[in-house]
Design an enzyme around this catalytic site. Structure first.
Site, PDB file in Angstrom:
ATOM      1  N   MET A  14      35.574  38.738  47.963  1.00  0.00           N
ATOM      2  CA  MET A  14      36.506  38.509  49.064  1.00  0.00           C
ATOM      3  C   MET A  14      36.022  39.252  50.295  1.00  0.00           C
ATOM      4  SD  MET A  14      40.180  38.745  47.045  1.00  0.00           S
ATOM      5  CE  MET A  14      39.672  40.102  45.960  1.00  0.00           C
ATOM      6  N   GLN A  65      27.072  38.322  45.376  1.00  0.00           N
ATOM      7  CA  GLN A  65      27.240  36.930  45.801  1.00  0.00           C
ATOM      8  C   GLN A  65      26.453  36.692  47.077  1.00  0.00           C
ATOM      9  OE1 GLN A  65      30.729  34.902  47.659  1.00  0.00           O
ATOM     10  NE2 GLN A  65      30.700  33.649  45.789  1.00  0.00           N
ATOM     11  N   CYS A  95      32.897  28.547  49.898  1.00  0.00           N
ATOM     12  CA  CYS A  95      33.541  28.967  51.146  1.00  0.00           C
ATOM     13  C   CYS A  95      33.519  27.835  52.164  1.00  0.00           C
ATOM     14  CB  CYS A  95      32.834  30.199  51.712  1.00  0.00           C
ATOM     15  SG  CYS A  95      33.593  30.808  53.236  1.00  0.00           S
ATOM     16  N   GLY A 207      41.587  30.659  41.278  1.00  0.00           N
ATOM     17  CA  GLY A 207      42.540  29.994  42.151  1.00  0.00           C
ATOM     18  C   GLY A 207      43.973  30.121  41.695  1.00  0.00           C
ATOM     19  N   GLY A 228      41.534  36.749  42.452  1.00  0.00           N
ATOM     20  CA  GLY A 228      41.204  37.201  43.797  1.00  0.00           C
ATOM     21  C   GLY A 228      42.298  38.042  44.419  1.00  0.00           C
ATOM     22  N   ARG A 229      43.115  37.406  45.238  1.00  0.00           N
ATOM     23  CA  ARG A 229      44.078  38.158  46.060  1.00  0.00           C
ATOM     24  C   ARG A 229      45.007  39.050  45.254  1.00  0.00           C
ATOM     25  NH1 ARG A 229      46.274  33.055  49.051  1.00  0.00           N
ATOM     26  NH2 ARG A 229      45.282  32.100  47.232  1.00  0.00           N
TER      27      ARG A 229
END
Length: 328
Positions: A14, A65, A95, A207, A228-229
């Site tokens: 991220m 990454q 992305c 996701g 992720g978040r």
């Protein structure tokens, strides 16, 4: 042969969030989670002035990454990463930002599977660590299952055996990167189908995953889950990853222990000329969902950026909320 990596649970790359300070913080809570750097472009590594490959040895297992589409440049960067001790190199094919598209990498590469395959092949020729691909389930109007499987078939043919699938398509025009993480509908079943059709591939899903219970459900169908978040904004969920998902018998680390263990790292950073808020900005979600969470966030936000701020700010922030929380 590339060494085996436990991909049961990983933390997504991220931008501006998963820097080496966050990754050190995350590693304290989970020994098993596979950590990813922020996306780093080949141009930054090859021509930038900073050391874009720096990390803490404690972060392993750690994946770099990469963003790029030039096979030779990607190969050079992958070789540098392997020499620096990274455990994996991952190619960003997910992305959707305009800046990334203008550089001809990220999600727009889904439309060029032969080029992605060439990039993977070039990297695999020069390293003996895994080379993996993180992608979407489609782009724009090219969102059929056949489009996805053609991409997988083409890249797999060059030796890529591990894919991380963000279970949304990306709209390359009209949506911001933030909107592309929220507006296109999630299609977990399509990723499950991919695993059924390609049982020899290692497939992780990404996701919209916000709990370890959801992660456990996905793991009934897939090899790995990437969060992720939620892993950033509510980082203490990481404290139970090893026990709930990886079979560890070790005790869950308390929030207080996490803070205490971070203090020497913070002091070393300050002594090297760094600022307190470089690290504490990653810690403000530590008490998410508990009484005192707002006071913790506010105290760090208001004080950690000040000149000369030291570990006493972190200690005071915790002391200020102790009466509001039950030790976790």
């Amino acid at each position: 042969m590339p060494k085996s990596i436990d991909r049961t649970f990983s933390i997504a790359p991220m931008l501006d969030w998963t820097d080496r300070h966050y990754r050190y913080f995350a590693r304290l809570m989970s020994a098993n989670a596979l950590l990813y750097t922020e996306m780093v472009t080949t141009g930054a590594i090859l021509h930038g002035r900073g050391d874009y490959l720096a990390y803490n040895q404690e972060e392993h297992p750690l994946a770099l990454q990469l963003g790029g589409s030039n096979p030779a440049e990607l190969a050079r960067c992958a070789k540098l990463a392997a020499e620096r001790g990274y455990d994996e190199v991952n190619l960003n094919v997910g992305c959707p930002s305009d800046r990334v598209q203008n550089g001809r990498f990220g999600a727009c590469l889904m439309a060029e599977p032969e080029l992605v395959a060439e990039c993977v092949d070039a990297m695999k020729q020069v390293v003996d660590i895994p080379v993996t691909v993180k992608t979407r389930i489609g782009i724009d109007e090219q969102d059929s299952y056949e489009f996805l499987t053609h991409f997988i078939d083409t890249v797999m043919a060059k030796g890529c055996g591990e894919f991380i699938i963000h279970a949304r398509k990306a709209w390359l025009q009209g949506l911001s990167p933030k909107e592309n993480r929220e507006i296109p509908p999630l299609d977990y079943d399509r990723v499950y189908q991919l695993k059924r059709d390609y049982p020899t591939l290692n497939i992780s899903i990404n996701g919209g995953i916000t709990s370890l219970e959801q992660a456990k459900n996905h793991l009934q169908h897939l090899d790995g889950v990437m969060v992720g978040r939620e892993a950033y904004q509510n980082p203490y969920i990481l404290a139970q990853v090893d026990q709930l998902l990886c079979g560890s018998q070790k005790a869950v680390m308390s929030r207080e222990a996490v803070i205490e263990t971070m203090l020497p790292y913070i002091e070393a950073h300050l002594q090297a000329g760094g600022r307190l808020n470089h690290i504490t900005r990653h810690m403000i979600g530590l008490f998410q969902g508990l009484p005192g969470a707002r006071a913790w966030r506010r105290y760090l936000s208001e004080n950690a950026h000040k000149n000369g701020a030291g570990i006493e700010v972190v200690k005071q922030a915790y002391q200020s909320i102790q009466s509001e929380i039950v030790a976790q």
